[in-house]
Design an enzyme around this catalytic site. Structure first.
Site, short mmCIF file in Angstrom:
data_model
loop_
_atom_site.label_atom_id
_atom_site.label_comp_id
_atom_site.label_asym_id
_atom_site.label_seq_id
_atom_site.Cartn_x
_atom_site.Cartn_y
_atom_site.Cartn_z
CE1 TYR A 79 -3.60 2.59 0.46
CE2 TYR A 79 -2.12 3.54 2.09
CZ TYR A 79 -3.23 3.65 1.28
OH TYR A 79 -3.96 4.81 1.27
CD1 TRP A 139 -1.58 7.58 -1.25
CD2 TRP A 139 -1.44 9.46 -2.49
NE1 TRP A 139 -2.78 8.23 -1.18
CE2 TRP A 139 -2.73 9.39 -1.91
CE3 TRP A 139 -1.12 10.55 -3.28
CZ2 TRP A 139 -3.70 10.38 -2.13
CZ3 TRP A 139 -2.08 11.53 -3.49
CH2 TRP A 139 -3.36 11.43 -2.92
N1 LIG Z 1 -0.89 18.88 1.35
C1 LIG Z 1 -1.36 17.63 1.44
N2 LIG Z 1 -2.62 17.36 1.01
C2 LIG Z 1 -3.11 16.10 1.11
C3 LIG Z 1 -2.31 15.03 1.61
C4 LIG Z 1 -1.00 15.35 2.06
O1 LIG Z 1 -0.24 14.47 2.54
N3 LIG Z 1 -0.56 16.64 1.96
N4 LIG Z 1 -2.81 13.75 1.66
C5 LIG Z 1 -3.97 13.43 0.82
C6 LIG Z 1 -4.62 12.19 1.26
S1 LIG Z 1 -3.86 10.71 0.94
C7 LIG Z 1 -5.82 12.17 1.86
S2 LIG Z 1 -6.54 10.68 2.27
C8 LIG Z 1 -6.55 13.40 2.17
C9 LIG Z 1 -7.10 13.33 3.59
O2 LIG Z 1 -8.11 14.26 3.75
P1 LIG Z 1 -8.71 14.42 5.23
O3 LIG Z 1 -8.85 13.10 5.86
O4 LIG Z 1 -9.93 15.24 5.09
O5 LIG Z 1 -7.52 15.28 5.87
P2 LIG Z 1 -7.02 15.55 7.36
O6 LIG Z 1 -5.99 16.61 7.18
O7 LIG Z 1 -6.64 14.31 8.03
O8 LIG Z 1 -8.28 16.13 8.12
C10 LIG Z 1 -8.96 17.30 7.71
C11 LIG Z 1 -9.35 18.07 8.93
O9 LIG Z 1 -10.31 17.34 9.70
C12 LIG Z 1 -10.25 17.80 11.03
N5 LIG Z 1 -10.68 16.75 11.94
C13 LIG Z 1 -9.94 15.74 12.45
N6 LIG Z 1 -10.69 14.98 13.27
C14 LIG Z 1 -11.92 15.52 13.28
C15 LIG Z 1 -13.14 15.20 13.94
O10 LIG Z 1 -13.25 14.22 14.68
N7 LIG Z 1 -14.22 15.99 13.68
C16 LIG Z 1 -14.16 17.07 12.85
N8 LIG Z 1 -15.26 17.78 12.65
N9 LIG Z 1 -13.01 17.41 12.24
C17 LIG Z 1 -11.91 16.65 12.44
C18 LIG Z 1 -8.81 18.16 11.27
O11 LIG Z 1 -8.73 19.38 11.99
C19 LIG Z 1 -8.20 18.24 9.90
O12 LIG Z 1 -7.49 19.43 9.65
O13 LIG Z 1 -5.68 14.53 2.07
C20 LIG Z 1 -4.98 14.56 0.82
N10 LIG Z 1 -4.37 15.85 0.69
N1 LIG Z 2 -1.62 9.35 12.04
C1 LIG Z 2 -2.03 9.32 10.77
N2 LIG Z 2 -1.51 8.43 9.93
C2 LIG Z 2 -1.91 8.40 8.63
C3 LIG Z 2 -2.89 9.28 8.17
C4 LIG Z 2 -3.45 10.22 9.09
O1 LIG Z 2 -4.34 11.03 8.75
N3 LIG Z 2 -2.98 10.21 10.38
N4 LIG Z 2 -3.29 9.24 6.86
C5 LIG Z 2 -3.16 7.97 6.19
C6 LIG Z 2 -3.41 8.11 4.76
S1 LIG Z 2 -4.92 8.80 4.32
C7 LIG Z 2 -2.54 7.69 3.82
S2 LIG Z 2 -3.03 7.72 2.16
C8 LIG Z 2 -1.24 7.12 4.17
C9 LIG Z 2 -0.13 7.50 3.18
O2 LIG Z 2 0.93 6.61 3.33
P1 LIG Z 2 1.95 6.31 2.13
O3 LIG Z 2 1.25 6.38 0.82
O4 LIG Z 2 2.67 5.06 2.45
O5 LIG Z 2 2.92 7.56 2.27
P2 LIG Z 2 3.97 8.19 1.24
O6 LIG Z 2 4.86 9.05 2.05
O7 LIG Z 2 3.25 8.84 0.12
O8 LIG Z 2 4.78 6.93 0.75
C10 LIG Z 2 5.00 6.60 -0.57
C11 LIG Z 2 6.42 6.06 -0.71
O9 LIG Z 2 6.61 5.63 -2.06
C12 LIG Z 2 7.92 6.03 -2.49
N5 LIG Z 2 7.87 6.12 -3.97
C13 LIG Z 2 7.48 7.17 -4.72
N6 LIG Z 2 7.55 6.86 -6.03
C14 LIG Z 2 7.99 5.58 -6.11
C15 LIG Z 2 8.27 4.70 -7.21
O10 LIG Z 2 8.09 5.03 -8.38
N7 LIG Z 2 8.70 3.44 -6.91
C16 LIG Z 2 8.91 3.04 -5.62
N8 LIG Z 2 9.34 1.78 -5.42
N9 LIG Z 2 8.67 3.87 -4.58
C17 LIG Z 2 8.22 5.11 -4.81
C18 LIG Z 2 8.14 7.35 -1.82
O11 LIG Z 2 9.51 7.64 -1.76
C19 LIG Z 2 7.48 7.12 -0.45
O12 LIG Z 2 8.40 6.64 0.48
O13 LIG Z 2 -0.89 7.53 5.49
C20 LIG Z 2 -1.87 7.21 6.45
N10 LIG Z 2 -1.36 7.47 7.80
MO LIG Z 3 -4.96 9.01 1.99
#
Ligand SMILES: Nc1nc2c(c(=O)[nH]1)N[C@H]1C(S)=C(S)[C@@H](COP(=O)(O)OP(=O)(O)OC[C@H]3O[C@@H](n4cnc5c(=O)[nH]c(N)nc54)[C@H](O)[C@@H]3O)O[C@H]1N2
Ligand SMILES: Nc1nc2c(c(=O)[nH]1)N[C@H]1C(S)=C(S)[C@@H](COP(=O)(O)OP(=O)(O)OC[C@H]3O[C@@H](n4cnc5c(=O)[nH]c(N)nc54)[C@H](O)[C@@H]3O)O[C@H]1N2
Ligand SMILES: [Mo]
Length: 774
Positions: free
Chosen positions: A112, A114
């Site tokens: 798993y 991104w």
């Molecule tokens: N810049 C940037 N953008 C991203 C990502 C990133 O790594 N960097 N990751 C992307 C990915 S993979 C995903 S899945 C999305 C995630 O998108 P979300 O899951 O929506 O993102 P979060 O930043 O975890 O949460 C959004 C806001 O929800 C609020 N929140 C947390 N818990 C609660 C709660 O219990 N109740 C309420 N009402 N609010 C709460 C927090 O204050 C937080 O700032 O973002 C994407 N966008």
């Molecule tokens: N506490 C907490 N934990 C969270 C979350 C949260 O809200 N709170 N959010 C969760 C969510 S929504 C998500 S989506 C996950 C994200 O978790 P991940 O998707 O595992 O996070 P990334 O840092 O995007 O990791 C991607 C990795 O792939 C590597 N990579 C990039 N390109 C390539 C390629 O072409 N080949 C190979 N082999 N590697 C490559 C990058 O260097 C990086 O290390 O985290 C989750 N964890």
């Molecule tokens: Mo995510």
């Protein structure tokens, strides 16, 4: 000597840009001309591509090389660089040994993560194709983003498509919506990103238009930081993980004031009477009044009543960010949100109803025609074995044990080999100290990585892979208006190789190269994928004719025509619920689900309910751990990606991740702004830099994810990674999603010496280090 400058179109999850290359080095990244709101993250690429943290050569963990095993040293060993021939042979031998002795399900290949933009070189897809071609593996289903909702929504509305961004178009919202109830706010920082990349960032534009038309935006969130920065919005602070109680009380207001849409509920829903009985307190003796909810969620009862009544008198959109369901019992706010919207009776009307993910990601609600994109098929897994994505540590620690998931009983496989490419589990998983213990169990761990990430440092065999800039590819996402050519801008750096080439060579050794490659190389695959898309456009009838591959490649991108009308979620169903039955057992929206009720799960009953999470500010554990830690997405990077770059490092305090604290909580603990603090609970501790912020609710800490894990058995994690604190429990037996948002902690000033951050040191053995820097 004159220097040569070349320019190449390419793409990342954070946007489209032109790579400017001078004398073989990436020197600048120019945003795509059509993008009105490009992310500053694109400018980190020159540093990242030429970073000293790039893995230069294949490397093997010292103790494992001496004699296989020694899993307990993962994360503490150094690495010895080896030739590609040696590395490939070792991986091949291990795959063969484990398959022969233990069967394919003993290989964990969920992988798993991104990874990078680009449909062909997507690491997770290639990993699956390779492992499937070789006989299969144990896979992962669902994701960390919206895992709880993914397995809940099909029971309630027959589909989880709204999670993929297919919600009512922003253009409809901008024109019709009068009130947006934004649970979780609309944090603009998250809209920088879309999986698979985007030609344009559109969320900011639509938000501004919506607000300019006079729509009232109410952000209900534990932090003011979730308000969109550039538009007028109101903030209602709410205790974390209690949104379901507030929504349920709003439903109670509608019911008792007779402001619910009875005709809508009769025609389009089943089970309203059972839900109404719960609201009135007939099932548990507790009417779900605004006062009842106030005691749980902290929102004043009058505010709850007024919002419910205003919502009933306006064109209202109820939106939840994905974060709400990334929490223990995260199913409940989503189900309660749908029930609330159903009672308002506006589902299927322009700008009305419910929505998920506006403010979570750039793609949600982006107006776009329904046109297929180039696809890379993963094939089928012959081992037919998988686990819910976030149950990885349970699986490694409890082989053979039974667990419930979505109405069935499953058992964890006995994993001997873990294979990962394109993800960083030592970023994304919860309770990383527990994952560390689980990670010691497998005999062999193989990781393909580009940089020396925390996961690469915990592998036995590390294979260096190229970045997108070193490969040709096609970028596209189902919610973006462009198909994008990604031209190779640089030669492979160091001795890195494409994931595809690594797998091709391994498949050749195993005698299944053709099954894996289907006889195609990179160029042939890109043409094949693009031509497949062209054929599907042609077959659709109502789509334009796509240019030839060569014309597309030369032009650098293909812009889709704008949609002729707004997409409105469940418009068809509203128009004719018999002709457009939902794929639920009843064909209707299920406010009570016989199916879910029949599973008999105490943590997910037959209708939306307030179920206290294991950790929250109103529970008994809060006496010991009085602060709720929210670990949200980082503004200056994508998860753990780009953390070493200056943009991310510039946001740190004394080199650690900032944590936001309410002034009263800080004062009570003697914490001053800009000071180092230690956040801790029973699972672990980490250092962070304190930011005093009255935009955070009292009792709440807010900290971004993604600081590269820097921990060992001595003292707290040094870099500010919140996942040493978060709980590793499933959201419920129904969905088994990640509960990252349900973490109680405490914080104190760090009075000791500040330990040096070692997350960015190279883990190479002395001889190898000398070798890599001749
Ligand atoms: N810049 C940037 N953008 C991203 C990502 C990133 O790594 N960097 N990751 C992307 C990915 S993979 C995903 S899945 C999305 C995630 O998108 P979300 O899951 O929506 O993102 P979060 O930043 O975890 O949460 C959004 C806001 O929800 C609020 N929140 C947390 N818990 C609660 C709660 O219990 N109740 C309420 N009402 N609010 C709460 C927090 O204050 C937080 O700032 O973002 C994407 N966008
Ligand atoms: N506490 C907490 N934990 C969270 C979350 C949260 O809200 N709170 N959010 C969760 C969510 S929504 C998500 S989506 C996950 C994200 O978790 P991940 O998707 O595992 O996070 P990334 O840092 O995007 O990791 C991607 C990795 O792939 C590597 N990579 C990039 N390109 C390539 C390629 O072409 N080949 C190979 N082999 N590697 C490559 C990058 O260097 C990086 O290390 O985290 C989750 N964890
Ligand atoms: Mo995510």
């Amino acid at each position: 000597m004159t220097s040569t400058v070349q320019r190449y179109p390419t793409l990342s999850h954070w946007g489209t840009y032109t790579a400017v290359v001078r004398d073989g080095r990436l020197v600048a990244c120019e945003p795509f001309a059509a993008d009105r709101d490009p992310s500053p993250m694109i400018h980190t690429m020159p540093e990242m591509v030429h970073s000293p943290l790039r893995i230069a050569r294949p490397a093997v963990r010292e103790s494992w090389l001496r004699s296989r095993g020694h899993g307990d040293r993962r994360g503490r060993d150094r690495y010895v660089e080896v030739s590609w021939d040696t590395a490939i042979r070792l991986v091949h031998e291990e795959l063969t040994r484990v398959r022969t002795q233990h069967g394919p399900a003993a290989i964990f290949g969920g992988s798993y993560g991104w990874a990078s933009a680009g449909r062909f070189h997507n690491a997770m897809s290639q990993t699956r194709r390779f492992l499937y071609a070789g006989g299969g593996c144990t896979d992962q289903v669902g994701n960390y983003s919206w895992g709880a909702a993914q397995f809940l929504l099909p029971h309630i509305i027959g589909t989880y498509a709204p999670l993929t961004g297919k919600v009512t178009d922003w253009s409809s919202v901008a024109t019709h919506t009068e009130l947006i109830l934004a649970f979780g706010g609309m944090p603009r920082r998250n809209a920088q990103v879309i999986a698979g990349g985007a030609g344009e960032h559109t969320t900011g534009h639509w938000l501004r238009r919506t607000a300019a038309r006079g729509a009232r935006i109410v952000a209900i969130s534990p932090t003011r930081g979730d308000l969109p920065g550039d538009v007028q919005a109101e903030w209602i602070p709410i205790r974390p993980n209690t949104d379901a109680a507030m929504m349920i009380a709003m439903a109670h207001v509608l019911l008792t004031r007779d402001r619910h849409d009875a005709a809508f509920l009769r025609r389009y829903c089943v089970g309203f009477e059972r839900y109404a009985a719960y609201l009135r307190g007939e099932t548990d003796g507790q009417p779900k009044t605004a006062e009842w909810a106030h005691n749980i969620c902290g929102v004043p009862a009058d505010t709850i009543r007024q919002l419910a009544l205003t919502a009933a008198g306006s064109r209202t959109l109820v939106n939840c960010t994905w974060s709400l369901q990334r929490a223990h019992h995260g199913e409940q706010p989503y189900w309660a949100c749908i029930a609330l919207a159903a009672m308002l009776g506006q589902i299927g009307l322009p700008g009305g109803g419910f929505s998920f993910g506006l403010g979570s990601i750039n793609s949600a609600g982006n107006p776009r025609i329904d046109a297929p994109v180039p696809e890379m098929h993963e094939g089928a897994n012959p081992a037919r074995r998988s686990i819910p994505v976030a149950r990885i540590a349970d699986m490694l620690l409890q082989p053979g044990e039974a667990y419930p998931f979505n109405g069935a009983e499953h058992t964890y496989p006995d994993i001997r080999l873990v294979y990962w490419a394109g993800g960083n589990p030592f970023h994304h998983h919860q309770d990383l100290n527990r994952l560390q213990r689980a990670w010691e169990r497998p005999e062999t761990i193989v990781v393909h990585e580009t940089w020396w990430t925390p996961t690469a440092r915990r592998a036995d065999i590390v294979l260096p892979t190229t970045t997108t800039l070193e490969r040709n590819d096609i970028g596209a996402s189902s919610r973006d208006g462009y198909i994008l050519a990604m031209h190779r801008a640089l030669p492979a750096q160091g001795m890195s190789r494409d994931d595809f080439d690594i797998y091709r060579e391994l498949a050749a050794l195993g005698g299944y190269e053709d099954r894996y490659t289907e006889g195609r190389d990179e160029q042939a695959w890109l043409r094949h994928m693009y031509d497949g898309m062209r054929a599907r456009w042609q077959a659709a009838g109502d789509l334009p004719e796509a240019p030839s591959f060569d014309d597309f490649w030369r032009a650098g991108h293909l812009a889709l025509p704008p949609p002729r009308r707004d997409f409105v979620l469940f418009e068809d169903f509203r128009h004719d619920p018999d002709a457009h039955r939902l794929r639920t057992p009843s064909g209707r929206i299920e406010l009570y689900s016989e199916h879910i009720s029949g599973f008999g799960y105490a943590d997910c009953p037959g209708h939306a309910a307030w179920l206290p999470p294991a950790e929250w500010l109103g529970g008994g554990l809060a006496r010991r751990w009085p602060l709720h830690l929210i670990s949200s997405q980082p503004a200056h990077r994508l998860h753990s990606q780009l953390d070493p770059a200056r943009l991310s490092q510039g946001g740190k305090i004394h080199g650690r991740e900032p944590v936001r604290i309410h002034p009263d909580d800080a004062a009570a603990r003697g914490i001053r702004h800009g000071e180092l603090v230690r956040i801790h609970n029973d699972r672990g501790s980490c250092l962070a830099g304190a930011v005093i912020d009255d935009g955070v609710m009292p009792g709440v800490l807010v900290m971004s994810t993604g600081a590269w894990l820097d921990s060992d058995e001595n003292g707290p994690e040094r870099h500010g990674n919140p996942n040493v604190l978060t709980p590793d429990i499933g959201t419920s037996a129904l969905t088994q999603g990640s509960s990252a948002m349900s973490a109680l902690v405490d914080v104190e000033p760090w009075r000791g010496d500040a330990p040096r951050v070692r997350a960015f040191d190279l883990p190479l053995a002395a001889s190898a280090q000398a070798f890599s820097n001749p």
